[in-house]
Design a protein around this motif. Sequence first.
Motif, PDB file in Angstrom:
ATOM      1  N   ASP A   1     -41.857 -21.637  10.004  1.00 34.62           N
ATOM      2  CA  ASP A   1     -40.949 -21.831   8.884  1.00 34.62           C
ATOM      3  C   ASP A   1     -40.135 -20.580   8.559  1.00 34.62           C
ATOM      4  O   ASP A   1     -39.093 -20.675   7.895  1.00 34.62           O
ATOM      5  CB  ASP A   1     -41.747 -22.264   7.650  1.00 34.62           C
ATOM      6  N   LEU A   2     -40.570 -19.417   9.012  1.00 31.13           N
ATOM      7  CA  LEU A   2     -39.830 -18.180   8.741  1.00 31.13           C
ATOM      8  C   LEU A   2     -38.435 -18.221   9.341  1.00 31.13           C
ATOM      9  O   LEU A   2     -37.547 -17.492   8.882  1.00 31.13           O
ATOM     10  CB  LEU A   2     -40.590 -16.974   9.292  1.00 31.13           C
TER      11      LEU A   2
ATOM     12  N   PHE B   1     -38.636 -23.934  17.207  1.00 32.96           N
ATOM     13  CA  PHE B   1     -39.610 -23.192  18.011  1.00 32.96           C
ATOM     14  C   PHE B   1     -38.883 -22.330  19.046  1.00 32.96           C
ATOM     15  O   PHE B   1     -39.245 -21.163  19.265  1.00 32.96           O
ATOM     16  CB  PHE B   1     -40.586 -24.145  18.705  1.00 32.96           C
ATOM     17  N   ALA B   2     -37.875 -22.882  19.699  1.00 31.05           N
ATOM     18  CA  ALA B   2     -37.138 -22.121  20.706  1.00 31.05           C
ATOM     19  C   ALA B   2     -36.425 -20.921  20.074  1.00 31.05           C
ATOM     20  O   ALA B   2     -36.422 -19.806  20.635  1.00 31.05           O
ATOM     21  CB  ALA B   2     -36.121 -23.024  21.412  1.00 31.05           C
ATOM     22  N   GLU B   3     -35.810 -21.127  18.915  1.00 28.29           N
ATOM     23  CA  GLU B   3     -35.140 -20.037  18.217  1.00 28.29           C
ATOM     24  C   GLU B   3     -36.139 -18.957  17.814  1.00 28.29           C
ATOM     25  O   GLU B   3     -35.866 -17.754  17.934  1.00 28.29           O
ATOM     26  CB  GLU B   3     -34.431 -20.582  16.970  1.00 28.29           C
TER      27      GLU B   3
ATOM     28  N   PRO C   1     -49.078  -9.024  20.928  1.00 32.62           N
ATOM     29  CA  PRO C   1     -48.482 -10.285  21.370  1.00 32.62           C
ATOM     30  C   PRO C   1     -48.253 -11.188  20.161  1.00 32.62           C
ATOM     31  O   PRO C   1     -48.997 -11.117  19.179  1.00 32.62           O
ATOM     32  CB  PRO C   1     -49.543 -10.863  22.312  1.00 32.62           C
ATOM     33  N   VAL C   2     -47.231 -12.024  20.228  1.00 37.84           N
ATOM     34  CA  VAL C   2     -46.838 -12.858  19.087  1.00 37.84           C
ATOM     35  C   VAL C   2     -47.034 -14.326  19.431  1.00 37.84           C
ATOM     36  O   VAL C   2     -46.535 -14.816  20.454  1.00 37.84           O
ATOM     37  CB  VAL C   2     -45.369 -12.604  18.694  1.00 37.84           C
ATOM     38  N   THR C   3     -47.761 -15.021  18.558  1.00 38.44           N
ATOM     39  CA  THR C   3     -47.922 -16.461  18.645  1.00 38.44           C
ATOM     40  C   THR C   3     -47.175 -17.108  17.484  1.00 38.44           C
ATOM     41  O   THR C   3     -47.225 -16.595  16.356  1.00 38.44           O
ATOM     42  CB  THR C   3     -49.412 -16.855  18.581  1.00 38.44           C
ATOM     43  N   ILE C   4     -46.483 -18.207  17.741  1.00 43.48           N
ATOM     44  CA  ILE C   4     -45.724 -18.904  16.702  1.00 43.48           C
ATOM     45  C   ILE C   4     -46.403 -20.234  16.430  1.00 43.48           C
ATOM     46  O   ILE C   4     -46.634 -21.026  17.358  1.00 43.48           O
ATOM     47  CB  ILE C   4     -44.270 -19.116  17.139  1.00 43.48           C
ATOM     48  N   ARG C   5     -46.709 -20.485  15.164  1.00 39.36           N
ATOM     49  CA  ARG C   5     -47.364 -21.725  14.786  1.00 39.36           C
ATOM     50  C   ARG C   5     -46.726 -22.287  13.513  1.00 39.36           C
ATOM     51  O   ARG C   5     -46.165 -21.532  12.712  1.00 39.36           O
ATOM     52  CB  ARG C   5     -48.860 -21.498  14.538  1.00 39.36           C
TER      53      ARG C   5
END
Length: 237
Positions: free
Chosen positions: A185-186, A134-136, A161-165
Amino acid sequence: MAERVSTIHLARGDLAFTLVRSDRRTLGITVTAEGEVIVRAPRRVAQARVLAFVDTRGDWIAKARARFAALPLRTSPPTFVEGETHLHLGQPYALAVETGLRLGVRLEGERIVLALHRPSDLARRAALMRAWRFAEARALYPARVAAQFAGFAARGFTLPPVTIRALQRRWGSMSRDGRMTLGLDLIRAPLACLDFVVAHELCHLVHFNHGPEFRALMDETMPDHAQRRAMLEAALR
């Protein structure tokens, strides 16, 4: 959609490919994870032009096949035992674990090293790896969106804006109000694959569907998007 198998004689040997003709406007090539070459062409383009196009892409096809051949296969969920292979930006790393006063993850040569208070705890290994990913992703994803945004800014759009899930059924999405979601997972896939998903979602700012106009914009924005998609499917299978 008419299909036929053709062969072209290249300097490195004969190349068989499947030719798919349709109402598209441009020529395109896809190399699948299994090494199959698929050429897509407009219905009225002459066979000689198709062969000439494939000939110019011979080196690219060979490199694409080599990239797929180098990807490790994942046939089961990770167990986080030492020595297990984990991907980061498309590169394989062997998992190593050490006792540490400070929790952390670092890349060290061909290893990905986890430092934990209780290194034998497999659940903690998994949680630490997830937090690190997540940090990366938070450090990388917005920059990759911004790098491709110039053409969309020229159309009057605002940088989303970008959300990571941790998505289960898709790689990314774009909401109607211009908010982008990208899958955690990307971060395991090659950077070219992440850029493909970003381009795909940015194109949804213009066309909120997958119709002919969307596909034409994808062809314009990222001509090799089909190859990148195939690479992503192979990396994250």
